[in-house]
Design a protein around this motif. Structure first.
Motif, short mmCIF file in Angstrom:
data_model
loop_
_atom_site.label_atom_id
_atom_site.label_comp_id
_atom_site.label_asym_id
_atom_site.label_seq_id
_atom_site.Cartn_x
_atom_site.Cartn_y
_atom_site.Cartn_z
N THR A 177 1.03 -1.21 0.02
CA THR A 177 0.10 0.00 0.12
C THR A 177 0.83 1.31 -0.14
O THR A 177 0.60 2.27 -0.67
CB THR A 177 -0.92 0.06 1.30
N ARG A 178 1.77 1.22 1.10
CA ARG A 178 2.70 2.53 0.97
C ARG A 178 3.41 2.73 -0.42
O ARG A 178 3.52 3.80 -0.99
CB ARG A 178 3.69 2.33 2.01
N VAL A 179 3.98 1.69 -1.12
CA VAL A 179 4.57 1.85 -2.45
C VAL A 179 3.50 2.52 -3.38
O VAL A 179 3.87 3.49 -4.23
CB VAL A 179 5.15 0.56 -2.80
N LEU A 180 2.23 1.78 -3.20
CA LEU A 180 1.32 2.44 -4.36
C LEU A 180 0.83 3.93 -3.85
O LEU A 180 0.81 4.63 -4.92
CB LEU A 180 -0.01 1.52 -4.18
N LEU A 181 0.73 4.10 -2.92
CA LEU A 181 0.29 5.71 -2.25
C LEU A 181 1.42 6.48 -2.75
O LEU A 181 1.60 7.49 -3.16
CB LEU A 181 0.20 5.77 -0.92
N SER A 182 2.69 5.96 -2.64
CA SER A 182 3.99 7.06 -2.90
C SER A 182 3.79 6.99 -4.36
O SER A 182 4.13 8.11 -5.09
CB SER A 182 5.26 6.60 -2.45
N GLY A 183 3.51 5.98 -5.17
CA GLY A 183 3.53 6.05 -6.81
C GLY A 183 2.35 7.06 -7.27
O GLY A 183 2.52 7.90 -8.23
#
Ligand SMILES: O=C(O)CCC(=O)C(=O)O
Ligand SMILES: [Fe+2]
Length: 358
Positions: A177-183
């Motif tokens: 989730t954190r990688v997706l949100l950062s993307g």
């Protein structure tokens, strides 16, 4: 069970009553909801749902990275639902999670009802229908277990291995989730830390929500979950091999048949608010089947205390695009959504600003 109200009996127990041939009428979908049609003619549209290769978001190749960010931005803006592949969460962990969740719902009624929470923010809540605290008039063909898993991890200690498997899965999902949100932030052109800081993602809320839709003798008369959008920023969803999820697109309900071992991701109301309506949360619902279905969602949002409004960035709100949502504390929004009957996006509508120029 004698003497107990219907709401104290799980749908699973109702479904397993000896000789049950017909659905009890309190489960009939009322006129406020349109009936799900499992055999929609739009099955094929499911194959159009964007597929995001998660591994490319962290690619060292700048070209591959920026293409992946663009694909993610397009998926959020044009669909609000996408499938994530190469996410790094092992197939065996996902299978194990479905297995222990099934074991939870197979426990005796008394064991399960011990986890019935009384308040919206109780960290462990077992229940049936949409939410026992709401004033709903239609009962939905679904039992659920909701756990607050971040910032503090809470879980029943039974059945065997349940807690450990849920913990491991949630840890892995948090990273995805954190990688997706950062993307997503990068795709919006926002300053790197803006979303993390404004929404206090380090203390972000994460809810594990398992849905059990028992085998139903008359699936066409009932609904598992009514049309709704999810609160929070992103929901990561997996299911057993049985279909039932439908999303609304251009006024049509589309059956979703996820790629095996992919994770289905949808954008939530708070991403819609934060992006000032650029990335809309999408209506979805769950139909039921003659065989049991399990789905497990991990809903991630801002910290409970964070006040969420359109991001303070000229890229998100400016003279041409004035703020469209009234900022609201995340916890108050969740309470509003969880204690009222669900009618589509009625919660989000309550904080929408009716701009006279629109
Ligand atoms: O069962 C599904 O596929 C959908 C579940 C869902 O929408 C939810 O738990 O919010
Ligand atoms: Fe949902």
């Amino acid at each position: 069970m004698e003497g107990e109200s219907n709401m104290m009996r799980s749908v699973k127990a109702v479904a397993e009553l000896p000789h049950l041939k017909a659905v009890p009428c309190n489960f009939y979908v009322d006129d406020n909801y349109s009936l799900p049609s499992i055999n929609t003619s739009s099955d094929d549209d499911s194959s159009l749902i964007p597929v995001i290769d998660f591994s490319l978001l962290s690619s060292q190749d700048p070209h591959q990275h920026s293409k992946a960010i663009q694909d993610l931005a397009k998926a959020c803006q044009q669909w609000g639902f996408f499938m994530v592949v190469n996410h790094g969460i092992g197939e065996s962990l996902m299978k194990e999670l479905i297995g222990v969740t099934n074991e939870f719902f197979k426990m005796g009624e008394e064991d399960k009802w011990r986890y019935k929470g009384d308040q919206v923010f109780d960290p462990i809540k077992y229940g049936t229908s949409f939410n026992y605290t709401s004033k709903e008039t239609t009962f939905f063909w679904r039992d659920y277990l909701k756990l607050s898993v971040h910032p503090h991890f809470q879980s029943p200690h039974q059945p065997k291995n349940f807690r450990e498997v849920v913990w491991e899965y949630c840890e892995k999902c948090r990273k995805v989730t954190r990688v997706l949100l950062s993307g997503i932030s990068e795709g919006l052109g926002l300053e790197k830390e803006l979303m993390e800081r404004c929404l206090d993602l380090e203390a972000g809320v994460e809810v594990f929500a398992a849905n059990y839709y028992p085998a139903c003798p008359q699936p066409e008369l009932v609904m598992g979950l009514p049309p709704h959008s999810d609160f929070g920023l992103l929901t990561l969803l997996i299911q057993n091999e049985v279909g039932g999820l439908q999303i609304q697109r251009n006024g049509k309900w589309i059956n979703i048949n996820p790629i095996p071992n992919s994770i289905l991701v949808n954008t939530g109301d708070h991403l819609e608010i934060f992006t000032n309506g650029k990335y809309k949360s999408v209506l979805h619902r769950a139909a039921v089947n003659k065989v049991a279905r399990i789905s497990i969602g991990i809903a991630s949002g801002p910290a409970m205390n964070a006040t969420v409004g359109p991001a303070h960035s000229p890229l998100i709100q400016n003279e041409t695009f004035p703020p469209l949502y009234v900022p609201m504390k995340f916890s108050e929004y969740v309470e509003m959504q969880q204690t009222n009957p669900l009618y589509g996006k009625s919660c989000l509508d309550k904080i929408k600003i009716n701009s006279p120029s629109l």
